[in-house]
Scaffold this active site. Structure first.
Site, PDB file in Angstrom:
ATOM      1  CB  SER A  50     -21.526 -44.412   4.973  1.00 12.34           C
ATOM      2  OG  SER A  50     -20.413 -44.573   5.820  1.00 12.34           O
ATOM      3  CG  HIS A  89     -21.622 -46.228  10.122  1.00 11.64           C
ATOM      4  ND1 HIS A  89     -22.289 -47.320   9.660  1.00 11.64           N
ATOM      5  CD2 HIS A  89     -21.175 -45.578   9.016  1.00 11.64           C
ATOM      6  CE1 HIS A  89     -22.251 -47.346   8.333  1.00 11.64           C
ATOM      7  NE2 HIS A  89     -21.564 -46.295   7.927  1.00 11.64           N
ATOM      8  CG  ASP A 114     -24.392 -49.353  10.677  1.00  8.76           C
ATOM      9  OD1 ASP A 114     -24.930 -48.870   9.672  1.00  8.76           O
ATOM     10  OD2 ASP A 114     -23.421 -48.829  11.253  1.00  8.76           O
TER      11      ASP A 114
END
EC number: 3.4.21.89
Length: 172
Positions: A50, A89, A114
């Site tokens: 990701s 992230h 998210d």
């Protein structure tokens, strides 16, 4: 014929003490790093794609959690209640609310933010409660062995077998 005399027992105890010294030294180093970085997990392995191309699967991230404020664009590692795996992230937005910082994150390689990871309870992360640390450095692909151990049973049992075989051979 195998000799289980005093010399053999002494040799075994010396080897066990050596293993114990290596284990405790590694543990103390990790705990010391946790205290210095102010993070429960100062080293984290990237488990998914990701965050590509910035971070690849298997990269070991070095975390720092001593700063009070996280800037937009910084990469954070956070834990959500009920999830066992930390998420790596980038901060997309930041808001100040009631003397606390709220963050919205998104993976570089993901199409959406998210919010769905946050469990529907709110739209943002609480920096103080949920962020494990901010990424300050990384070691490329060093942690890939942990991915192999978790995902490939043949690799795991093969490594255990080779380790046991080497211990047996060296003991003679």
């Amino acid at each position: 014929m195998v000799n289980f005399g005093a010399q053999s027992i002494r040799q075994t105890l010396v080897q066990l003490l050596g293993f114990a010294a290596i284990f405790t030294s590694s543990y103390m180093f990790y705990k010391g790093l946790s205290i210095v970085a102010n993070s429960e997990s100062p080293l984290v392995v990237v488990l998914s794609g990701s965050m590509e191309p910035a971070y690849q699967r298997g990269d070991v991230l070095l975390l720092w959690n001593r700063q009070k404020h996280v800037d937009v664009g910084e990469v954070v590692v956070y834990n959500i209640d009920g999830r066992t795996t930390p998420i790596v992230h980038r901060v997309l937005r930041s808001h100040a609310s009631d003397n606390k910082q709220l963050l919205l994150t998104k993976g570089d390689n993901n199409a959406v933010d998210d919010v769905s990871f946050y469990g529907g309870r709110n739209q943002y992360l609480d920096r103080e409660k949920e962020v494990v640390g901010v990424v300050k450095g990384y070691l490329p692909l060093v942690g890939y062995i942990t991915i192999l151990l978790a995902e490939n049973q043949y690799f795991k049992y093969g490594l255990l077998g080779i380790t046991g075989l080497l211990a047996f051979i060296q003991g003679e």
